[in-house]
Design a protein around this motif. Structure first.
Motif, PDB file in Angstrom:
ATOM      1  N   VAL A 107      42.601  90.967  40.613  1.00 60.33           N
ATOM      2  CA  VAL A 107      43.746  90.142  41.020  1.00 60.33           C
ATOM      3  C   VAL A 107      43.787  90.020  42.539  1.00 60.33           C
ATOM      4  CG1 VAL A 107      46.268  89.975  41.027  1.00 60.33           C
ATOM      5  CG2 VAL A 107      45.076  90.655  38.954  1.00 60.33           C
ATOM      6  N   ILE A 108      43.513  91.109  43.237  1.00 61.68           N
ATOM      7  CA  ILE A 108      43.488  91.072  44.699  1.00 61.68           C
ATOM      8  C   ILE A 108      42.447  90.072  45.177  1.00 61.68           C
ATOM      9  CG2 ILE A 108      42.930  92.411  46.771  1.00 61.68           C
ATOM     10  CD1 ILE A 108      44.173  94.848  45.269  1.00 61.68           C
ATOM     11  N   GLU A 109      41.269  90.116  44.583  1.00 60.57           N
ATOM     12  CA  GLU A 109      40.203  89.170  44.946  1.00 60.57           C
ATOM     13  C   GLU A 109      40.644  87.727  44.718  1.00 60.57           C
ATOM     14  OE1 GLU A 109      35.857  87.699  43.290  1.00 60.57           O
ATOM     15  OE2 GLU A 109      36.789  89.483  42.432  1.00 60.57           O
ATOM     16  N   LEU A 110      41.193  87.452  43.544  1.00 56.19           N
ATOM     17  CA  LEU A 110      41.612  86.091  43.223  1.00 56.19           C
ATOM     18  C   LEU A 110      42.736  85.618  44.139  1.00 56.19           C
ATOM     19  CD1 LEU A 110      41.542  86.471  39.347  1.00 56.19           C
ATOM     20  CD2 LEU A 110      39.980  85.060  40.718  1.00 56.19           C
ATOM     21  N   ARG A 111      43.663  86.497  44.461  1.00 55.71           N
ATOM     22  CA  ARG A 111      44.761  86.122  45.356  1.00 55.71           C
ATOM     23  C   ARG A 111      44.266  85.885  46.775  1.00 55.71           C
ATOM     24  NH1 ARG A 111      49.957  89.561  43.179  1.00 55.71           N
ATOM     25  NH2 ARG A 111      50.775  87.783  42.028  1.00 55.71           N
ATOM     26  N   LEU A 112      43.349  86.705  47.240  1.00 56.50           N
ATOM     27  CA  LEU A 112      42.817  86.506  48.590  1.00 56.50           C
ATOM     28  C   LEU A 112      42.124  85.160  48.721  1.00 56.50           C
ATOM     29  CD1 LEU A 112      41.462  90.040  49.556  1.00 56.50           C
ATOM     30  CD2 LEU A 112      43.381  88.800  50.570  1.00 56.50           C
ATOM     31  N   VAL A 113      41.398  84.764  47.693  1.00 56.82           N
ATOM     32  CA  VAL A 113      40.742  83.452  47.712  1.00 56.82           C
ATOM     33  C   VAL A 113      41.790  82.353  47.791  1.00 56.82           C
ATOM     34  CG1 VAL A 113      39.380  81.835  46.334  1.00 56.82           C
ATOM     35  CG2 VAL A 113      38.652  84.214  46.535  1.00 56.82           C
ATOM     36  N   ARG A 114      42.821  82.465  46.965  1.00 53.09           N
ATOM     37  CA  ARG A 114      43.871  81.451  46.964  1.00 53.09           C
ATOM     38  C   ARG A 114      44.593  81.411  48.307  1.00 53.09           C
ATOM     39  NH1 ARG A 114      47.084  79.853  41.737  1.00 53.09           N
ATOM     40  NH2 ARG A 114      44.918  79.579  41.182  1.00 53.09           N
ATOM     41  N   LEU A 115      44.857  82.572  48.892  1.00 51.63           N
ATOM     42  CA  LEU A 115      45.511  82.613  50.201  1.00 51.63           C
ATOM     43  C   LEU A 115      44.605  82.040  51.287  1.00 51.63           C
ATOM     44  CD1 LEU A 115      47.153  86.155  50.013  1.00 51.63           C
ATOM     45  CD2 LEU A 115      48.336  83.952  49.898  1.00 51.63           C
ATOM     46  N   GLY A 122      47.243  75.966  52.287  1.00 51.64           N
ATOM     47  CA  GLY A 122      47.960  74.839  51.724  1.00 51.64           C
ATOM     48  C   GLY A 122      49.149  75.276  50.898  1.00 51.64           C
ATOM     49  N   SER A 123      49.644  74.359  50.096  1.00 45.80           N
ATOM     50  CA  SER A 123      50.833  74.655  49.295  1.00 45.80           C
ATOM     51  C   SER A 123      50.554  75.706  48.221  1.00 45.80           C
ATOM     52  CB  SER A 123      51.369  73.375  48.649  1.00 45.80           C
ATOM     53  OG  SER A 123      50.404  72.807  47.788  1.00 45.80           O
ATOM     54  N   GLU A 124      49.334  75.709  47.673  1.00 49.36           N
ATOM     55  CA  GLU A 124      48.997  76.721  46.673  1.00 49.36           C
ATOM     56  C   GLU A 124      48.961  78.120  47.288  1.00 49.36           C
ATOM     57  OE1 GLU A 124      45.603  76.143  44.232  1.00 49.36           O
ATOM     58  OE2 GLU A 124      46.217  74.127  43.609  1.00 49.36           O
ATOM     59  N   GLY A 125      48.424  78.225  48.484  1.00 46.27           N
ATOM     60  CA  GLY A 125      48.380  79.509  49.173  1.00 46.27           C
ATOM     61  C   GLY A 125      49.764  80.026  49.505  1.00 46.27           C
ATOM     62  N   LEU A 126      50.618  79.124  49.967  1.00 51.47           N
ATOM     63  CA  LEU A 126      51.992  79.509  50.275  1.00 51.47           C
ATOM     64  C   LEU A 126      52.736  79.946  49.017  1.00 51.47           C
ATOM     65  CD1 LEU A 126      54.315  79.742  52.300  1.00 51.47           C
ATOM     66  CD2 LEU A 126      54.804  77.322  51.858  1.00 51.47           C
ATOM     67  N   ALA A 127      52.567  79.178  47.949  1.00 54.70           N
ATOM     68  CA  ALA A 127      53.225  79.525  46.680  1.00 54.70           C
ATOM     69  C   ALA A 127      52.738  80.874  46.162  1.00 54.70           C
ATOM     70  CB  ALA A 127      52.977  78.435  45.643  1.00 54.70           C
ATOM     71  N   GLU A 128      51.445  81.151  46.319  1.00 59.60           N
ATOM     72  CA  GLU A 128      50.894  82.430  45.859  1.00 59.60           C
ATOM     73  C   GLU A 128      51.446  83.589  46.680  1.00 59.60           C
ATOM     74  OE1 GLU A 128      49.217  84.896  43.341  1.00 59.60           O
ATOM     75  OE2 GLU A 128      49.181  82.726  43.088  1.00 59.60           O
ATOM     76  N   ALA A 129      51.573  83.399  47.987  1.00 56.71           N
ATOM     77  CA  ALA A 129      52.129  84.449  48.847  1.00 56.71           C
ATOM     78  C   ALA A 129      53.569  84.756  48.443  1.00 56.71           C
ATOM     79  CB  ALA A 129      52.062  84.024  50.310  1.00 56.71           C
ATOM     80  N   GLN A 130      54.355  83.731  48.212  1.00 58.51           N
ATOM     81  CA  GLN A 130      55.742  83.938  47.798  1.00 58.51           C
ATOM     82  C   GLN A 130      55.809  84.584  46.420  1.00 58.51           C
ATOM     83  OE1 GLN A 130      57.176  79.934  48.242  1.00 58.51           O
ATOM     84  NE2 GLN A 130      57.819  80.274  50.355  1.00 58.51           N
ATOM     85  N   SER A 131      54.974  84.124  45.514  1.00 61.18           N
ATOM     86  CA  SER A 131      54.939  84.674  44.159  1.00 61.18           C
ATOM     87  C   SER A 131      54.537  86.143  44.188  1.00 61.18           C
ATOM     88  CB  SER A 131      53.954  83.868  43.308  1.00 61.18           C
ATOM     89  OG  SER A 131      53.746  84.480  42.073  1.00 61.18           O
ATOM     90  N   MET A 132      53.565  86.471  45.022  1.00 62.57           N
ATOM     91  CA  MET A 132      53.066  87.838  45.103  1.00 62.57           C
ATOM     92  C   MET A 132      54.187  88.795  45.516  1.00 62.57           C
ATOM     93  SD  MET A 132      49.821  89.178  47.344  1.00 62.57           S
ATOM     94  CE  MET A 132      50.423  88.453  48.838  1.00 62.57           C
ATOM     95  N   VAL A 133      54.943  88.428  46.528  1.00 62.39           N
ATOM     96  CA  VAL A 133      56.023  89.296  46.999  1.00 62.39           C
ATOM     97  C   VAL A 133      57.105  89.426  45.935  1.00 62.39           C
ATOM     98  CG1 VAL A 133      57.855  89.536  48.722  1.00 62.39           C
ATOM     99  CG2 VAL A 133      55.561  88.825  49.425  1.00 62.39           C
ATOM    100  N   THR A 134      57.491  88.310  45.333  1.00 61.24           N
ATOM    101  CA  THR A 134      58.525  88.327  44.300  1.00 61.24           C
ATOM    102  C   THR A 134      58.100  89.170  43.110  1.00 61.24           C
ATOM    103  OG1 THR A 134      59.240  86.132  44.981  1.00 61.24           O
ATOM    104  CG2 THR A 134      59.941  86.860  42.807  1.00 61.24           C
TER     105      THR A 134
END
Length: 82
Positions: free
Chosen positions: A18-26, A30-42
């Protein structure tokens, strides 16, 4: 017989994916990276609250680990689907 060491190790290994997949997305940003960062914290805040509640109500650490593994599996599936 339940082996808490095995479950903990499996959680650590599964979380690395999951860390690997999230780092790629971050990294893509763009908007997907921002959404993933917010989702990760929540998600982390909710998971920690859930773990705390489980333990306060008399649940076992094994129950908490099993639930975290469910969260990790869901995130792996979600992040590999896109």
């Amino acid at each position: 017989m339940y082996n808490p060491f095995f479950s903990s190790m499996m959680l650590a290994i599964e979380a690395q994916r999951v860390i690997e997949l999230r780092l790629v997305r971050l990294a893509w940003g763009g908007s997907e990276g921002l959404a993933e960062a917010q989702s990760m914290v929540t998600e982390k805040m909710h998971a920690a609250g859930e773990a705390m509640t489980t333990l306060m109500l008399g649940g076992s650490p094994e129950t908490v680990i099993a639930r975290y593994r469910e969260h990790v599996a869901f995130n792996t599936k979600r992040l590999t689907a896109a």
